[in-house]
Design a protein around this motif. Structure first.
Motif, mmCIF file in Angstrom:
data_model
loop_
_atom_site.group_PDB
_atom_site.id
_atom_site.type_symbol
_atom_site.label_atom_id
_atom_site.label_comp_id
_atom_site.label_asym_id
_atom_site.label_seq_id
_atom_site.Cartn_x
_atom_site.Cartn_y
_atom_site.Cartn_z
ATOM 1 N N GLU A 213 6.711 -14.137 -7.342
ATOM 2 C CA GLU A 213 5.959 -12.860 -7.703
ATOM 3 C C GLU A 213 4.606 -12.372 -7.108
ATOM 4 N N ASP A 214 3.877 -13.680 -7.156
ATOM 5 C CA ASP A 214 2.513 -13.515 -6.671
ATOM 6 C C ASP A 214 2.277 -13.315 -5.232
ATOM 7 N N PHE A 215 3.287 -14.331 -4.664
ATOM 8 C CA PHE A 215 3.195 -14.063 -3.127
ATOM 9 C C PHE A 215 3.544 -12.895 -2.597
ATOM 10 N N ASP A 216 4.520 -12.014 -3.264
ATOM 11 C CA ASP A 216 4.725 -10.645 -2.839
ATOM 12 C C ASP A 216 3.916 -9.784 -3.384
ATOM 13 N N ILE A 217 3.319 -9.790 -4.376
ATOM 14 C CA ILE A 217 2.411 -8.627 -4.848
ATOM 15 C C ILE A 217 1.042 -8.829 -4.022
ATOM 16 N N SER A 218 0.705 -10.475 -3.565
ATOM 17 C CA SER A 218 -0.421 -10.527 -2.587
ATOM 18 C C SER A 218 -0.331 -9.990 -1.369
ATOM 19 N N LEU A 219 0.848 -9.923 -0.872
ATOM 20 C CA LEU A 219 1.100 -9.371 0.475
ATOM 21 C C LEU A 219 1.108 -7.827 0.488
ATOM 22 N N ARG A 220 1.739 -7.291 -0.669
ATOM 23 C CA ARG A 220 1.749 -5.888 -0.934
ATOM 24 C C ARG A 220 0.330 -5.183 -1.195
ATOM 25 N N THR A 221 -0.219 -6.079 -2.037
ATOM 26 C CA THR A 221 -1.953 -5.470 -2.001
ATOM 27 C C THR A 221 -2.736 -5.529 -0.682
ATOM 28 N N ALA A 222 -2.332 -6.266 0.140
ATOM 29 C CA ALA A 222 -3.131 -6.438 1.317
ATOM 30 C C ALA A 222 -2.901 -5.084 2.154
ATOM 31 N N GLU A 223 -1.749 -4.482 1.703
ATOM 32 C CA GLU A 223 -1.391 -3.088 2.376
ATOM 33 C C GLU A 223 -2.301 -1.924 1.984
ATOM 34 N N VAL A 224 -2.922 -2.056 0.752
ATOM 35 C CA VAL A 224 -3.536 -0.964 0.160
ATOM 36 C C VAL A 224 -5.008 -1.272 -0.126
ATOM 37 N N ALA A 225 -5.428 -2.424 -0.119
ATOM 38 C CA ALA A 225 -6.633 -2.707 -0.415
ATOM 39 C C ALA A 225 -7.025 -4.266 0.024
#
Length: 269
Positions: A213-225
């Motif tokens: 879940e941390d892998f996934d949210i890291s990649l999604r975070t990089a799309e917005v910040a």
């Protein structure tokens, strides 16, 4: 005024059949890190995923004068979904904190200062150490399936044959005491978010019960910040490998890896 507009900092800790001495050390370090700051509106939420009724008096006692809420009774809904129970109630800054992490007394002060000076930063990852003082690497490059199997399950002699590859995956080439921007993936043990970024992401993907879940949210975070490794934010993290925790953990690792590589690009080798 809504709570989410009032609170400067919110912290969420998820526990499951907790080891009390470990959790107490985490709470003690959190209190020390908060008390050293100028007065802030802070709230701690502890989500207990343990089955059945539990005694939470010790958690309230350990939180002292730090405002604390314990959420329980939902059963083991997983790390991500448990953290998501605070969505809609996060502060200007939001810390996802493991119950086996002890932070330096100035860790939160350092994180807040960095966020205030870098508006583009949506997530901070700290410099981490093992309990024996050795370096722990929380930043990762995008994984291949081979990297994950090697790191998680290979015997020590086999790992030694691929140590250069593993060192690259764990970003050992990153200077330990220099700020580094945009690591692809960071650990979920200590994730210091800008609150509106965490809200925009809708927190963690609840399909992951445990792992990735941390892998996934890291990649999604990089799309917005932007994500930043900030070495002045220092923690000690006990951690542990899935392979050392039994078949259930191994199954969850494999299951979550399947979800991750279905969502994101799969690289075998």
């Amino acid at each position: 005024m809504a709570e989410s507009q009032v609170l400067e900092l919110t912290v969420c800790i998820v526990i499951f059949k907790p080891d009390r001495p470990t959790v107490l050390r985490t709470l003690q370090s959190l209190r020390k890190a908060v008390v050293s700051l100028p007065p802030l509106l802070v709230k701690l939420t502890i989500v207990d995923n343990s089955p059945g009724a539990s005694d939470h008096a010790w958690l309230y006692a350990a939180s002292g004068d730090l405002p604390c809420e314990v959420i329980a009774g939902q059963g083991n809904v997983g790390f991500g979904q448990a953290n998501n129970l605070v969505l809609g109630h996060t502060g200007k800054y939001h810390l996802v904190l493991n119950p086996d992490v002890e932070m330096e007394p100035d860790a939160i002060e350092q994180a807040l200062s960095f966020m205030r000076h870098h508006e583009e930063c949506g997530l901070i990852t700290p410099q981490a150490f093992n309990p024996d003082g050795s370096k722990q690497y929380l930043c990762k490059r995008y994984p291949t399936l081979f990297d994950l199997l090697l790191r998680g399950f290979a015997p020590r002699w086999l790992k030694s044959r691929f140590h250069k590859r593993l060192d690259r995956y764990e970003m050992h080439d990153q200077p330990a005491n220099s700020i580094a921007w945009d690591p692809p993936i960071v650990s979920g043990c200590f994730m210091f978010f800008r609150g509106d970024v965490y809200t925009k992401l809708k927190g963690f993907d609840p399909r992951y019960l445990l792992y990735f879940e941390d892998f996934d949210i890291s990649l999604r975070t990089a799309e917005v910040a932007r994500i930043a490794y900030v070495p002045t934010v220092r923690i000690v993290h006990e951690g542990g490998r899935a392979a050392d925790k039994g078949l259930w953990h191994i199954w969850q690792f494999v299951r979550s890896a399947g979800i991750f590589f279905t969502q994101h690009t799969m690289k075998v080798f």
